[in-house]
Structure formats: C-alpha cells, structure tokens
Write a protein that holds these residues in place. Structure first.
Motif, PDB file in Angstrom:
ATOM      1  N   VAL A   1      21.078  17.392  26.844  1.00 55.88           N
ATOM      2  CA  VAL A   1      20.726  18.393  27.824  1.00 55.88           C
ATOM      3  C   VAL A   1      21.625  19.689  28.585  1.00 55.88           C
ATOM      4  CG1 VAL A   1      18.781  19.405  30.224  1.00 55.88           C
ATOM      5  CG2 VAL A   1      18.676  17.296  28.358  1.00 55.88           C
ATOM      6  N   THR A   2      22.869  19.283  28.991  1.00 56.15           N
ATOM      7  CA  THR A   2      23.697  19.948  29.874  1.00 56.15           C
ATOM      8  C   THR A   2      24.201  21.059  27.932  1.00 56.15           C
ATOM      9  OG1 THR A   2      24.161  18.094  30.917  1.00 56.15           O
ATOM     10  CG2 THR A   2      25.979  20.394  30.820  1.00 56.15           C
ATOM     11  N   ALA A   3      24.605  20.385  27.171  1.00 49.85           N
ATOM     12  CA  ALA A   3      25.371  21.301  26.008  1.00 49.85           C
ATOM     13  C   ALA A   3      24.184  21.783  25.287  1.00 49.85           C
ATOM     14  CB  ALA A   3      25.750  20.404  25.207  1.00 49.85           C
ATOM     15  N   VAL A   4      23.337  21.247  25.168  1.00 48.86           N
ATOM     16  CA  VAL A   4      21.827  22.824  25.078  1.00 48.86           C
ATOM     17  C   VAL A   4      21.912  24.156  25.923  1.00 48.86           C
ATOM     18  CG1 VAL A   4      19.730  22.705  24.775  1.00 48.86           C
ATOM     19  CG2 VAL A   4      20.528  21.587  23.026  1.00 48.86           C
ATOM     20  N   THR A   5      21.824  23.806  26.642  1.00 51.57           N
ATOM     21  CA  THR A   5      22.193  24.933  28.235  1.00 51.57           C
ATOM     22  C   THR A   5      23.200  25.984  28.097  1.00 51.57           C
ATOM     23  OG1 THR A   5      20.407  23.595  29.750  1.00 51.57           O
ATOM     24  CG2 THR A   5      20.858  25.278  30.187  1.00 51.57           C
ATOM     25  N   ALA A   6      24.169  25.166  28.276  1.00 55.79           N
ATOM     26  CA  ALA A   6      25.958  25.756  28.066  1.00 55.79           C
ATOM     27  C   ALA A   6      25.686  26.328  26.713  1.00 55.79           C
ATOM     28  CB  ALA A   6      26.788  24.739  28.289  1.00 55.79           C
ATOM     29  N   SER A   7      24.883  25.996  25.907  1.00 56.82           N
ATOM     30  CA  SER A   7      25.204  27.357  24.622  1.00 56.82           C
ATOM     31  C   SER A   7      23.749  28.136  24.714  1.00 56.82           C
ATOM     32  CB  SER A   7      24.202  25.921  23.597  1.00 56.82           C
ATOM     33  OG  SER A   7      23.994  26.999  21.958  1.00 56.82           O
ATOM     34  N   ALA A   8      22.575  27.727  25.306  1.00 54.87           N
ATOM     35  CA  ALA A   8      22.187  29.327  25.946  1.00 54.87           C
ATOM     36  C   ALA A   8      22.788  30.485  26.726  1.00 54.87           C
ATOM     37  CB  ALA A   8      20.545  28.765  26.331  1.00 54.87           C
ATOM     38  N   CYS A   9      23.172  29.622  27.745  1.00 56.70           N
ATOM     39  CA  CYS A   9      23.919  30.504  28.205  1.00 56.70           C
ATOM     40  C   CYS A   9      25.187  31.461  27.831  1.00 56.70           C
ATOM     41  CB  CYS A   9      24.971  29.793  29.663  1.00 56.70           C
ATOM     42  SG  CYS A   9      23.677  29.340  30.494  1.00 56.70           S
ATOM     43  N   TYR A  10      26.335  30.994  26.948  1.00 58.08           N
ATOM     44  CA  TYR A  10      27.499  31.071  26.112  1.00 58.08           C
ATOM     45  C   TYR A  10      26.720  32.225  24.564  1.00 58.08           C
ATOM     46  CZ  TYR A  10      30.856  28.487  27.330  1.00 58.08           C
ATOM     47  OH  TYR A  10      32.019  27.753  28.305  1.00 58.08           O
TER      48      TYR A  10
END
Length: 306
Positions: A6-15
């Motif tokens: 979940v953390t990695a997916v959210t980081a991806s959305a931010c980037y």
C-alpha cells in the motif's frame, strides 16, 4: 507485506502526479519566457539554462508537484525497508502509468497504440512481481559499500548533469535515466542506512549512505526537471523508471539478500525483464512528444507575427 505494498502504491501515485504537474509548470514557464522574447532560456548547446530551470521550479504547479514528490519520497523510503527492492522500486516505477494518463488531460498529449501496449505490459509485469516476491533481505552492508554508493551517485549526477546540458534537446532520455539512477541510489541508501533501528544520531550522520540519499534525491530531482524541460514527459519518466528499477533490484538480489518465493524465481525474473522492456518501449515510442522548450520554440514564429 500488505503495508509495504500500500505504501509503495501511494508513493507511485504521488510521484506520477508530481511529474505531470512539474511538466505543466515547466511548459508554462517556457511559454512565458518565449512571449517576453527572452534569449537566455537555452544554452549554446540547446539545453535549458540554469536560470530557465530555476524559473520553472518556482511556478505553483512545479512547487505542488515537488511537494507530492517529497511525500512520495517518504513513502517510498518506508516501502524500501518493508519490501524487497526489486518489488518496491518496480511498484513505485508504475507512476509511469499515472503520468501517461494525466498527461492526456493536463498536457494534451495523445498516446500512440504502442505506448498503451507498453503500459499494459508494465502493469502485467507488476502483477508477476507481486506474486513472486518473497520477504525482503537484510539492511546491513559493509561500510565500503556505503562509500562506493556515495562516490558513484555523486559522479553520475554531477558528470551526467553536465553532459546532458551539452547534449541539449537530445539529452531528455539520458537525463531521465540519470534521475532514475539517482532515485535508485536513494532507495538503496535508505535500505542500508545506519542509525535507524535503533535510532542513533551519531551513526546516522556519519554514514556515507545518508549523503548518497541527499545527493541522489536532490540531484535526481534537478536532472528530472531538465528532462521535463527538453523532452517528452512520458519518455523522460519511462527512462527514469529503468534507472530506479534496475539498479536497486540488482543490488537487492546480489548484495542484500532479496529473494522470490520458493519455486517462483523464474516468474520474478520474467516480471522484472518485462517491466524494464515496457518502460523502454514507452520512452522510445513517446520520444516524439515535444518538451517545454520545444513547445516554446514552436510558438516563436507565431509570436513573431503578433
């Protein structure tokens, strides 16, 4: 594992969202420079001048995109400690999908069928990696490894940044790749950083990996800004994906003990290769899109007649 995903997916959305907003700011800044008849926006080699890059970086769109990048950085750092690097970095690199979709709405870019196909392959590759990934390896590396990470990161970003400026408009994909390598070094540095668990300020500040993280993050953001100024946002981001995926993935497997589930190593290799190849495909098929400086240049004849 779930928290890490979940953390990695959210980081991806931010980037992904941040990249498009930064591109919007860069292009608006370039148009304003062209409208004023400013002749110092580019260097003699055709690359963006330092002043034009600085002006792009203070537009509200670029600032908002940078804030999202910083949030993504924090979340990505957490993911790098919770997941194998080849999985966390590849999920984060899926920001390419978000970048591509948002660029249609905010930048008016039309994606070719081959670009869509490459994005589809990337999504499939991420599923394969998620299925095959096992637990992350360790967080320890010899101090010599920390020093080499700092030295290589510094040489790549300083030397590469100078090279890109001399390449001019032809350096967008190279700039994207360099920024990806910077972010990849950041991910590796976060993984091996001393003084985190348990927290020890002295160990943290004396660790070369900390300064590799700072140089990789700041240098990567700067070179990425240059890439957005001179080339396709999708092409530059795709090249970034290759850099930030391959380096940490290889380091994690060879030196930090990252592995796949028993019997699924082949599936992880296939997913990793497909992710890299599809990202290269987006970079190649999307390289015809104009960047900020290219758009401004295209408008100069029109402005001259007004």
């Amino acid at each position: 594992m779930i928290i890490g995903l979940v953390t990695a997916v959210t980081a991806s959305a931010c980037y992904g969202t941040g990249s498009v907003l930064q591109a919007v700011g860069s292009r608006r800044s370039a148009r304003e420079e062209a409208a004023k008849g400013v002749s110092t926006a580019t260097t003699e080699h055709g690359g963006p001048s330092l002043s034009s890059t600085a002006k792009a970086a203070v537009t509200w769109e670029f600032i908002l995109g940078t804030v999202l990048d910083l949030i993504g950085f924090g979340l990505g750092a957490l993911a790098a400690r919770l997941l194998p690097l080849f999985l966390s970095q590849t999920i984060i690199s899926a920001n390419l999908v978000i970048t591509a979709v948002l660029s249609i709405k905010l930048l008016g870019i039309r994606l070719k069928q081959l670009e869509w196909a490459s994005i589809g392959v990337l999504c499939s590759a991420l599923v394969l990696l998620a299925v095959s990934a096992g637990p992350e390896g360790g967080h320890h590396a010899e101090m010599a490894f920390h020093w080499w990470l700092l030295i290589i990161t510094t040489v790549l970003l300083v030397g590469g940044g100078l090279l890109v400026r001399r390449m001019g408009s032809k350096g967008a994909v190279v700039a994207g790749l360099l920024s990806g390598l910077g972010f990849g070094a950041l991910g590796v540095g976060v993984r091996i950083l001393n003084g985190v668990e348990p927290f020890e300020l002295g160990s943290l500040l004396s660790d070369p990996a900390l300064y590799a993280i700072i140089i990789g993050g700041l240098g990567g953001m700067y070179v990425h800004t240059v890439a957005l100024q001179i080339g396709s946002v999708n092409g530059a981001t795709a090249a970034l994906v290759v850099g930030e995926t391959v380096l940490p993935g290889v380091v994690g497997v060879l030196w930090l003990g990252d592995s796949s589930k028993s019997g699924l190593g082949w599936l992880g290799v296939v997913g990793f290769v497909l992710a890299v190849v599809s990202a290269v495909g987006v970079a190649y098929f999307g390289q015809g899109d104009h960047g900020a400086l290219g758009d401004a240049a295209d408008q100069e004849p029109e402005l001259a007649h007004k």
